[in-house]
Design an enzyme around this catalytic site. Sequence first.
Site, PDB file in Angstrom:
ATOM      1  N   HIS A  96       0.954  -1.105   0.130  1.00  0.00           N
ATOM      2  CA  HIS A  96      -0.029   0.088  -0.099  1.00  0.00           C
ATOM      3  C   HIS A  96       0.850   1.179  -0.029  1.00  0.00           C
ATOM      4  O   HIS A  96       1.705   1.309   0.812  1.00  0.00           O
ATOM      5  CB  HIS A  96      -0.897   0.189   1.279  1.00  0.00           C
ATOM      6  CG  HIS A  96      -1.711   1.354   1.165  1.00  0.00           C
ATOM      7  ND1 HIS A  96      -2.761   1.509   0.205  1.00  0.00           N
ATOM      8  CD2 HIS A  96      -1.676   2.296   1.985  1.00  0.00           C
ATOM      9  CE1 HIS A  96      -3.402   2.891   0.549  1.00  0.00           C
ATOM     10  NE2 HIS A  96      -2.937   3.179   1.738  1.00  0.00           N
ATOM     11  N   SER A  97       0.609   2.277  -0.905  1.00  0.00           N
ATOM     12  CA  SER A  97       1.250   3.520  -1.204  1.00  0.00           C
ATOM     13  C   SER A  97       2.640   3.309  -1.296  1.00  0.00           C
ATOM     14  O   SER A  97       3.050   2.577  -2.414  1.00  0.00           O
ATOM     15  CB  SER A  97       0.955   4.452   0.155  1.00  0.00           C
ATOM     16  OG  SER A  97       1.108   5.582   0.209  1.00  0.00           O
ATOM     17  N   MET A  98       3.605   3.801  -0.443  1.00  0.00           N
ATOM     18  CA  MET A  98       5.071   3.309  -0.480  1.00  0.00           C
ATOM     19  C   MET A  98       5.312   1.734  -0.546  1.00  0.00           C
ATOM     20  O   MET A  98       6.120   1.378  -1.249  1.00  0.00           O
ATOM     21  CB  MET A  98       5.670   4.065   0.724  1.00  0.00           C
ATOM     22  CG  MET A  98       7.204   3.783   0.788  1.00  0.00           C
ATOM     23  SD  MET A  98       8.165   4.251   2.061  1.00  0.00           S
ATOM     24  CE  MET A  98       8.003   2.851   3.151  1.00  0.00           C
ATOM     25  N   SER A 123      -1.467  -1.055  -4.142  1.00  0.00           N
ATOM     26  CA  SER A 123      -2.665  -0.250  -3.761  1.00  0.00           C
ATOM     27  C   SER A 123      -2.081   1.306  -3.431  1.00  0.00           C
ATOM     28  O   SER A 123      -1.031   1.452  -2.795  1.00  0.00           O
ATOM     29  CB  SER A 123      -3.068  -0.949  -2.349  1.00  0.00           C
ATOM     30  OG  SER A 123      -4.200  -0.284  -1.800  1.00  0.00           O
TER      31      SER A 123
END
Length: 262
Positions: A96-98, A123
């Site tokens: 997720h993200s990073m 994500s």
Amino acid sequence: MTTATEDSLWARTYHPAAKDGLGQLVCFPHAGGSASFFYPLSADLAAVTEVVAVQYPGRQDRHDETAPSDIGVLADLVYRALRPRLAARPVTLFGHSMGSVVAFEVARRMEADGLEPVHLFASGRGGPSVPRTGTVHLRDDAGIVAELQGLAGTDAALLADEDFLRMVMPALRADYTAVETYRCAADATLRCPITALNGDADPKAPHEEVLLWGRHTTGGFATRDFPGGHFYLVEQAAAVTDVLRRHLTGRATSPAVQSTAP
């Protein structure tokens, strides 16, 4: 050679998988996040797979370690520590993200080393070749806290706790440095399929940038939008878990390649 100690530092398994569990799902947290973010997902999927949550340095029980400020360095460390685990059973990656680009870079290292990840779920982030040119990592502590408040992914009580902030700020600054200085070539690709998940109101991952994940695989590519912002996967936990469960149990349809923005 990887040691058992290294594996236990980096990999957290909160729930024993079912005896006949299908492979393993390795999860990579967002900037400032920790392995425990995936505790609920681990509980929900224990019947079908082993969920492995990656614990980066600089947080929780690793708070006295220096957090890497470079995505490539972090991916190298993760891969070195977890390679025996990644080689032992089929691996699906979720970030997720990073964590999406960390997972992508770990997948690249796997494929370069002759290992084949089953699937990458990315994500809350545009394609890896979309540069993040922000300057959050250059702000003072209050500026970083303001960024976190805007994303609504961290408990407000924790953001008001000076002792907590003092402990996590070095890792937060390192994470934002890693995210905002990361660069990926447009032609860097995986052989495994990619599914990009995002919130339909996420200012950090507009849909046109999410579509650019399709440039980075020669396998299938699909996207799935959910209601919500950057941390949509908290509010939409049941729906996200269902997507992963269907993939892990073989009930998902194969992702079709979708056109991407030029």
